[in-house]
Enzyme design. Sequence first.
Site, short mmCIF file in Angstrom:
data_model
loop_
_atom_site.label_atom_id
_atom_site.label_comp_id
_atom_site.label_asym_id
_atom_site.label_seq_id
_atom_site.Cartn_x
_atom_site.Cartn_y
_atom_site.Cartn_z
N GLU A 44 -5.29 -2.37 14.06
CA GLU A 44 -5.79 -1.41 13.08
C GLU A 44 -7.13 -0.87 13.55
OE1 GLU A 44 -6.21 -2.72 8.99
OE2 GLU A 44 -4.28 -3.77 9.08
N HIS A 88 0.98 -9.26 4.40
CA HIS A 88 -0.20 -8.39 4.31
C HIS A 88 -0.66 -8.39 2.85
CE1 HIS A 88 -2.32 -4.84 6.43
NE2 HIS A 88 -2.91 -4.98 5.27
N ASN A 131 -8.07 -6.15 14.26
CA ASN A 131 -8.32 -5.02 13.36
C ASN A 131 -9.82 -4.75 13.38
OD1 ASN A 131 -5.63 -5.34 12.70
ND2 ASN A 131 -5.99 -5.97 10.60
N TYR A 190 -13.02 -2.00 12.44
CA TYR A 190 -13.45 -0.79 11.74
C TYR A 190 -14.91 -0.42 11.95
CZ TYR A 190 -9.02 -0.68 9.27
OH TYR A 190 -7.69 -0.60 8.98
N ASN A 247 -1.72 -11.04 8.17
CA ASN A 247 -2.75 -10.03 8.39
C ASN A 247 -4.08 -10.49 7.77
OD1 ASN A 247 -3.56 -7.16 9.13
ND2 ASN A 247 -4.13 -7.22 6.96
N GLU A 248 -5.10 -10.54 8.58
CA GLU A 248 -6.48 -10.77 8.12
C GLU A 248 -6.63 -11.94 7.17
OE1 GLU A 248 -7.87 -7.01 6.59
OE2 GLU A 248 -7.99 -6.14 8.57
N GLN A 277 0.80 -1.22 0.00
CA GLN A 277 0.00 0.00 0.00
C GLN A 277 0.84 1.28 0.00
OE1 GLN A 277 -2.65 -1.75 3.29
NE2 GLN A 277 -4.10 -0.54 2.13
N GLU A 285 -5.56 1.94 -1.39
CA GLU A 285 -6.60 1.26 -0.62
C GLU A 285 -7.19 0.09 -1.43
OE1 GLU A 285 -7.43 0.93 2.36
OE2 GLU A 285 -9.47 0.17 2.24
N TRP A 286 -6.34 -0.85 -1.83
CA TRP A 286 -6.75 -2.08 -2.50
C TRP A 286 -7.73 -1.81 -3.64
CZ3 TRP A 286 -2.86 -4.74 -1.09
CH2 TRP A 286 -2.39 -4.71 0.21
N TRP A 338 -5.02 3.07 11.71
CA TRP A 338 -4.85 2.83 10.28
C TRP A 338 -5.31 4.09 9.56
CZ3 TRP A 338 -2.40 -0.79 7.49
CH2 TRP A 338 -2.51 -0.64 6.10
N ARG A 395 3.71 -0.01 13.05
CA ARG A 395 3.44 -1.32 12.47
C ARG A 395 3.62 -1.25 10.95
NH1 ARG A 395 -2.06 -4.18 11.11
NH2 ARG A 395 -1.24 -6.20 10.49
C1 GBH Z 1 -7.98 -3.57 6.53
O1 GBH Z 1 -8.99 -4.51 6.26
C2 GBH Z 1 -6.68 -3.91 5.84
O2 GBH Z 1 -5.85 -4.66 6.70
C3 GBH Z 1 -5.93 -2.69 5.37
O3 GBH Z 1 -4.89 -3.07 4.52
C4 GBH Z 1 -6.88 -1.73 4.72
O4 GBH Z 1 -6.23 -0.64 4.14
C5 GBH Z 1 -7.87 -1.29 5.78
O5 GBH Z 1 -8.56 -2.38 6.24
C6 GBH Z 1 -8.91 -0.31 5.30
O6 GBH Z 1 -9.82 -0.92 4.44
O7 GBH Z 1 -16.06 -3.29 -0.02
O8 GBH Z 1 -18.17 -3.95 0.98
O9 GBH Z 1 -16.67 -5.65 0.14
C7 GBH Z 1 -10.18 -4.28 6.97
C8 GBH Z 1 -11.28 -5.26 6.67
C9 GBH Z 1 -12.70 -6.09 4.99
C10 GBH Z 1 -12.79 -3.79 5.53
C11 GBH Z 1 -13.34 -5.82 3.66
C12 GBH Z 1 -13.45 -3.48 4.20
C13 GBH Z 1 -14.67 -4.35 2.36
C14 GBH Z 1 -16.14 -4.43 2.36
N1 GBH Z 1 -11.93 -4.94 5.42
N2 GBH Z 1 -14.18 -4.64 3.72
S1 GBH Z 1 -16.81 -4.33 0.73
#
Ligand code: GBH
Length: 469
Positions: A372, A118, A305, A307, A162-163, A16, A423-424, A416, A73
Amino acid sequence: MFPSDFAWGAATAAYQIEGGWQAGGKGPSIWDTFCHVKGRVFGDHNGDVGCNSYELWEKDLECIRQLGLTHYRLSLSWARLLPDGTTGHVNRKGVQYYNKVIDDLLACSVSPMVTLYHFDLPQALQDQGGWKSPKISAMFDSYAKFCFQTFGDRVKLWITINEPYVCAKLGHEDGIHAPGLKEPGMAAYLVGHNMLRAHAMAWHSYNSAYRAQQKGVVSLALNSDWFEPSRAGCREDVAAAERRLAFTLGWFAWPVFVTGDYPEIMRSAIDAQSKKLGYGGSSRLPSFSKDDPAILGTADFFALNYYTSRKVRPGGGAGQMSMKSDQDAEEVLDPSWPICGVSWLAVVPHGLRNLLKYIKNSFNNPAVYITENGFAQTGPLQIEDVQRSEFYKDAISQVAKAIEEDGVNVRGYFAWSLLDNFEWADGYSVRFGLFNVDFEDANRRRTIYQSGRDYAKIISKQKMKSIQT
Ligand code: GBH
């Protein structure tokens, strides 16, 4: 009251932020491959340059110092260290890069917490089957041993993976993360299984060969939302929320912290659904055998982690071969939980406290690091990001309550993220940083957000308190 040695941190991940995707002998990872196919990531963005932390590490260090962090981290890029994934060829420049990062942190009295994996598997290993292959666990173990051997004299906090939930589900069930496989109801369970084996092997390696000398701790970072019944007190909804939690946190935490095997709820739900769909094969949820490393007890602390939160009721994915259908749990949005920034992130501070309490009670009161937690910005850039400041203030006060009122043994909190970054699937359209990064600027200029200033104030206040007492 936070303990005086509480870890105040921020987190990032290699793919990232680093960029330098081919620099200094790095091999390609599955995220390089995934992003280079058009139509997969928002705006066809990629991490080729990212925040260019590969070249601008010293700028990151300035940010870390400006916040007054006690911990940072980061994750290691497997393919930067071992370009083909194996220890047959070690990339010296990759080792030098991380050596400098670690040494610079320690010189500034910042403790590194290092994640080995990760999301960025070396492409060479994907070509041999990736996380679906039974060979992967031993390969991960060799990589882990190499890292313990190389960096473990200085790194005392390790996260293996990670995750695993996100890698397994988003990467192999939904196909929205690398490697982009869509094999619902099948591949994710296999991937999760191999990740648990890989993690356990690495923990055992550390335990038997490195712990006595290096005196560090090892865990895996588990993500989970907090889940509540949609209709409070309604039995069906309570059960659905329980299933949803078991399929997210329980999937990995149950084997590692409670029984050495998957939660019974998960096993019976998958078996029942298989029967219903007339799936005659062996169970889609694999079993651990005598030849597997013991999974129980392979974490020295709990890494969470967190959110967001969801309400849950029965239903969803009916009649399909999918994890959602196996769970028979559908998420419903609660209108009183505001969504701002990214679409999936409903702001529910009390969810963090509830989850911490749940972890204390379900997993034998472990030491917990929140590895996170954060809040995103989308749309026009706002440096005065009042909402994110509030988010952090509220989250941290929930952590304080979990410690003081619920007696949860929380040892640290990592925001985080340190920087806006890749952001993926959302590319650069979603900004999680405490520092803004200007991705139009060749120098990727970093600018602190108001939330960064406010987090720094919280940290300095807490440090003062711990000196006074
Ligand atoms: C983390 O995942 C990651 O470890 C980190 O790399 C990333 O940057 C951070 O979150 C912020 O996203 O789009 O409706 O399918 C957190 C878990 C699981 C949260 C998937 C977002 C996407 C839901 N993530 N989820 S959806």
